[in-house]
Design a protein around this motif. Sequence first.
Motif, mmCIF file in Angstrom:
data_model
loop_
_atom_site.group_PDB
_atom_site.id
_atom_site.type_symbol
_atom_site.label_atom_id
_atom_site.label_comp_id
_atom_site.label_asym_id
_atom_site.label_seq_id
_atom_site.Cartn_x
_atom_site.Cartn_y
_atom_site.Cartn_z
ATOM 1 N N ILE A 42 0.827 -1.205 0.000
ATOM 2 C CA ILE A 42 0.000 0.000 0.000
ATOM 3 C C ILE A 42 0.864 1.258 0.000
ATOM 4 N N ALA A 43 1.983 1.228 0.713
ATOM 5 C CA ALA A 43 2.898 2.372 0.714
ATOM 6 C C ALA A 43 3.385 2.675 -0.700
ATOM 7 N N LEU A 44 3.541 1.631 -1.508
ATOM 8 C CA LEU A 44 3.961 1.809 -2.899
ATOM 9 C C LEU A 44 2.795 2.203 -3.797
ATOM 10 N N GLU A 45 1.688 1.476 -3.692
ATOM 11 C CA GLU A 45 0.560 1.706 -4.586
ATOM 12 C C GLU A 45 -0.099 3.067 -4.389
ATOM 13 N N LYS A 46 -0.197 3.517 -3.154
ATOM 14 C CA LYS A 46 -0.794 4.830 -2.864
ATOM 15 C C LYS A 46 0.241 5.947 -2.940
ATOM 16 N N GLU A 47 1.467 5.577 -3.271
ATOM 17 C CA GLU A 47 2.585 6.514 -3.410
ATOM 18 C C GLU A 47 2.885 7.273 -2.119
ATOM 19 N N PHE A 48 2.545 6.677 -0.985
ATOM 20 C CA PHE A 48 2.926 7.268 0.296
ATOM 21 C C PHE A 48 4.437 7.343 0.402
ATOM 22 N N LEU A 49 5.100 6.289 -0.030
ATOM 23 C CA LEU A 49 6.547 6.236 0.057
ATOM 24 C C LEU A 49 7.195 7.267 -0.859
ATOM 25 N N GLN A 50 6.700 7.374 -2.082
ATOM 26 C CA GLN A 50 7.267 8.342 -3.029
ATOM 27 C C GLN A 50 7.097 9.768 -2.516
ATOM 28 N N LYS A 51 5.926 10.069 -1.978
ATOM 29 C CA LYS A 51 5.673 11.423 -1.474
ATOM 30 C C LYS A 51 6.547 11.751 -0.273
ATOM 31 N N GLN A 52 6.757 10.767 0.597
ATOM 32 C CA GLN A 52 7.573 11.011 1.780
ATOM 33 C C GLN A 52 9.053 11.144 1.425
ATOM 34 N N LEU A 53 9.506 10.391 0.440
ATOM 35 C CA LEU A 53 10.924 10.438 0.066
ATOM 36 C C LEU A 53 11.238 11.641 -0.813
ATOM 37 N N GLY A 54 10.280 12.040 -1.639
ATOM 38 C CA GLY A 54 10.486 13.203 -2.490
ATOM 39 C C GLY A 54 10.647 12.846 -3.957
ATOM 40 N N GLU A 55 10.402 13.832 -4.803
ATOM 41 C CA GLU A 55 10.455 13.618 -6.255
ATOM 42 C C GLU A 55 11.863 13.307 -6.749
ATOM 43 N N HIS A 56 12.864 13.717 -5.979
ATOM 44 C CA HIS A 56 14.242 13.483 -6.412
ATOM 45 C C HIS A 56 14.699 12.048 -6.158
ATOM 46 N N ILE B 100 -5.083 1.013 5.276
ATOM 47 C CA ILE B 100 -5.699 -0.315 5.178
ATOM 48 C C ILE B 100 -6.839 -0.443 6.178
ATOM 49 N N GLY B 101 -6.623 0.070 7.388
ATOM 50 C CA GLY B 101 -7.663 0.000 8.406
ATOM 51 C C GLY B 101 -8.886 0.819 8.057
ATOM 52 N N ALA B 102 -8.672 1.967 7.408
ATOM 53 C CA ALA B 102 -9.785 2.862 7.077
ATOM 54 C C ALA B 102 -10.432 2.542 5.729
ATOM 55 N N ASN B 103 -9.678 1.899 4.831
ATOM 56 C CA ASN B 103 -10.170 1.636 3.470
ATOM 57 C C ASN B 103 -9.897 0.185 3.068
ATOM 58 N N PRO B 104 -10.487 -0.775 3.750
ATOM 59 C CA PRO B 104 -10.153 -2.182 3.473
ATOM 60 C C PRO B 104 -10.491 -2.631 2.054
ATOM 61 N N ASP B 105 -11.649 -2.270 1.551
ATOM 62 C CA ASP B 105 -12.055 -2.744 0.217
ATOM 63 C C ASP B 105 -11.115 -2.252 -0.876
ATOM 64 N N GLU B 106 -10.743 -0.972 -0.817
ATOM 65 C CA GLU B 106 -9.800 -0.441 -1.802
ATOM 66 C C GLU B 106 -8.436 -1.094 -1.625
ATOM 67 N N SER B 107 -8.075 -1.347 -0.374
ATOM 68 C CA SER B 107 -6.769 -1.943 -0.080
ATOM 69 C C SER B 107 -6.635 -3.337 -0.673
ATOM 70 N N TYR B 108 -7.687 -4.148 -0.574
ATOM 71 C CA TYR B 108 -7.624 -5.509 -1.114
ATOM 72 C C TYR B 108 -7.236 -5.476 -2.591
ATOM 73 N N LYS B 109 -7.840 -4.561 -3.338
ATOM 74 C CA LYS B 109 -7.584 -4.470 -4.777
ATOM 75 C C LYS B 109 -6.157 -3.994 -5.053
ATOM 76 N N LEU B 110 -5.711 -3.021 -4.271
ATOM 77 C CA LEU B 110 -4.362 -2.493 -4.476
ATOM 78 C C LEU B 110 -3.300 -3.524 -4.087
#
Length: 343
Positions: free
Chosen positions: A51-65, A258-268
Amino acid sequence: MRKYVGLLLTLVFVLILTACGGNNTGGSSNKEQVTVKLGIFKNVTHAAGYIALEKEFLQKQLGEHVKIDVQAFDNGSDFSTAIATGQIDLGYVGPGPSTNQYLKSSNFRVISGADNGGAVLVAGKDSGVSTVKDLVGKTIAIPTKGSTNEISLRLLLEQEGVKVTTDTSGAQIVARAPSDTLVALRQNEIHATLIPEPWGTQIEQEGIGKVIVPWDQIPPNNGDYPLVILVASDKFIKEHRDLAKGAVKANLEAIEFIGANPDESYKLINKRLSELSGKGLDIELIKAALSHMRLTSDVSQEAIEEMAKVSIAAGYIKDVTAESLDLSKFLDLSLLEEVKSGK
């Protein structure tokens, strides 16, 4: 004279714009480009990472560079070797093999938890096994030797007074990849398996076997033990502490999502699993699997130490005794504490 003064002012203005970044390109464009190598397994228990990858949480936290290079692993031994030798910077792994490797190299650290529990003991349909005590004289499969699953199995057998042996006087342990385990159970080549989800649920749904010890009764701590942790190399933490902290933040965001959006999470989760392994799963299977684990950033040092002592007794950790075992530096949760406190 006025002409030269005008040209001089224009030149100064251009230099100021250049120094400030100019053209609204943003601060990230001025940062050195960095590639972060992330390791992860082809397994639903690594859902937080997916989920950190699919929702781009990781990319946003690390930065565009930052370019994220995702490397998929089949087992913890290969992952642990990779992080110890600098092939990856950080990633998700089980505490069993990573602890074994840490005691050899001491060059990476646990920076967060990701998942507690998520493994079950399954007996084959025609195995004649309905309890742990029935495993005397039987063969049990685990994904890989020295894995967290094997450690849990050894603890479970010990609790029930069943010895691990190479003959019929006790239970025999063999290593089988999860997909091969399904075939081996069906053909009665093995009698049971302690295996991470969703494999246990899949075995039961296909009528190959039955879960005889559910995830919340697997030791240590009745399923509330670290099965997946987030680790980072010392070099990465030293040179890019801000990025390591960003990874911890992204991991927390993913768990909360994942806790707040289980249905979307399953698909991702299924999407990322398909990309990594080449094969997805039925959504209901993923849903069932996630209900058999607790996604959390918490990490129990006591549980990791208990599992390490099992590895010592089994001979996977050498030149260290249970009495001399010291894992105080293996866990560095300072980044997690900073994130949770809002620093």
